[in-house]
Scaffold this active site. Structure first.
Site, short mmCIF file in Angstrom:
data_model
loop_
_atom_site.label_atom_id
_atom_site.label_comp_id
_atom_site.label_asym_id
_atom_site.label_seq_id
_atom_site.Cartn_x
_atom_site.Cartn_y
_atom_site.Cartn_z
N GLU A 45 0.84 -1.21 0.00
CA GLU A 45 0.00 0.00 0.00
C GLU A 45 0.87 1.25 0.00
OE1 GLU A 45 -2.76 0.24 3.34
OE2 GLU A 45 -2.75 2.42 3.20
N ARG A 49 0.26 10.39 0.34
CA ARG A 49 0.61 11.46 1.28
C ARG A 49 1.82 12.24 0.81
NH1 ARG A 49 0.50 8.16 6.88
NH2 ARG A 49 -1.34 6.95 6.32
N THR A 73 -4.63 5.99 2.00
CA THR A 73 -5.00 7.37 2.33
C THR A 73 -5.80 8.01 1.19
OG1 THR A 73 -2.79 7.42 3.37
CG2 THR A 73 -4.15 9.38 3.62
N LYS A 133 -10.72 -2.01 7.08
CA LYS A 133 -9.49 -1.67 7.80
C LYS A 133 -9.92 -1.19 9.18
CE LYS A 133 -6.09 2.12 7.60
NZ LYS A 133 -4.93 2.61 6.86
C1 3PG Z 1 -1.18 4.72 8.35
O1 3PG Z 1 -2.13 4.92 7.62
O2 3PG Z 1 -0.36 5.58 8.72
C2 3PG Z 1 -1.03 3.34 8.78
O3 3PG Z 1 -2.03 3.07 9.69
C3 3PG Z 1 0.32 2.98 9.30
O4 3PG Z 1 0.39 3.18 10.63
P1 3PG Z 1 1.77 2.89 11.36
O5 3PG Z 1 2.76 3.89 10.82
O6 3PG Z 1 1.46 3.15 12.82
O7 3PG Z 1 2.15 1.48 11.08
#
Ligand code: 3PG
Length: 212
Positions: A45, A49, A73, A133
């Site tokens: 994934e 961002r 995201t 999720k």
């Molecule tokens: C995110 O979308 O940032 C994910 O949930 C990843 O989270 P993490 O950095 O705590 O693994």
């Protein structure tokens, strides 16, 4: 339109862990994804961002054999369209809105929407979404919280993400309502920026050996 469960399960059941990535430089995406696939984590994934996240998705989708690359995201219809056009094979969102679910209806690329409360899960079940999720997993209550949703909301199966680590993953993976977990620990922004492909492959291998 209901979620295509078989299609999203191809992604969720490819390995016990979906690495969540923040990629600044698309040139690093191909060696990064290659290391993840070699380590046994084909479903990847890449979060929208960074400015060049879509280029990173496109590079992986065109150049990394065995990778199942998706976009994370994804917050709205415009991003959904762009992520699909870049070659995403799945779409992940931290939550769900009516507009986002409408966008998903217009595409054959499946959505994994986020939920953290019983009401959010019920809203998604009503819309035909049974694969979700759980976000933000640790901060929302962790494995014991998610376990308590498994009996009243038995149809929902999750990918917990947010604060999950190699140590914390087994408690989630042992739950009846968890198919896989997600997390950034395998290939965090620093490991990608410093081109630590061997370290990423090693952490991927450890993650892919978890039981689910
Ligand atoms: C995110 O979308 O940032 C994910 O949930 C990843 O989270 P993490 O950095 O705590 O693994």
């Amino acid at each position: 339109m209901a979620q295509d469960i078989a299609k999203i399960e191809t992604v969720m059941c490819a390995a016990p862990v979906i690495p969540v990535l923040v990629v600044e430089d698309p040139q690093k995406a191909v060696p990064m994804a290659t290391a993840l696939v070699k380590g046994g984590l084909p479903a990847i994934e890449i979060t929208l961002r960074t400015e060049r996240a879509l280029e990173a998705i496109e590079a992986v989708s065109k150049n990394v054999e065995g990778a199942i690359v998706g976009a994370g995201t994804v917050l709205n219809a415009r991003q959904y369209d762009a992520a699909v056009a870049a070659g995403s094979r799945f779409i992940v969102s931290p939550g769900a809105t009516k507009d986002l679910l409408d966008a998903a209806d217009a595409h054959s690329v499946p959505l994994l929407p986020g939920a953290a409360t019983a009401s959010e899960v019920m809203f998604l079940l009503e819309r035909g979404y049974e694969r979700l999720k759980f976000f933000p997993a640790e901060q929302a209550g962790g494995a014991s919280y998610l376990k308590s949703l498994s009996s009243p909301l038995a149809a929902a199966k999750f990918c917990p993400t947010g604060g999950v680590s190699l140590d914390k993953a087994p408690a989630y993976l042992a739950l009846p309502n968890v198919l896989c977990v997600g997390g950034s620990w395998i290939a965090d922004a620093r490991a990608v920026a410093s081109e630590d492909w061997a370290g990423i492959e090693e952490r991927a291998r450890a993650a892919s050996s978890l039981n689910n």
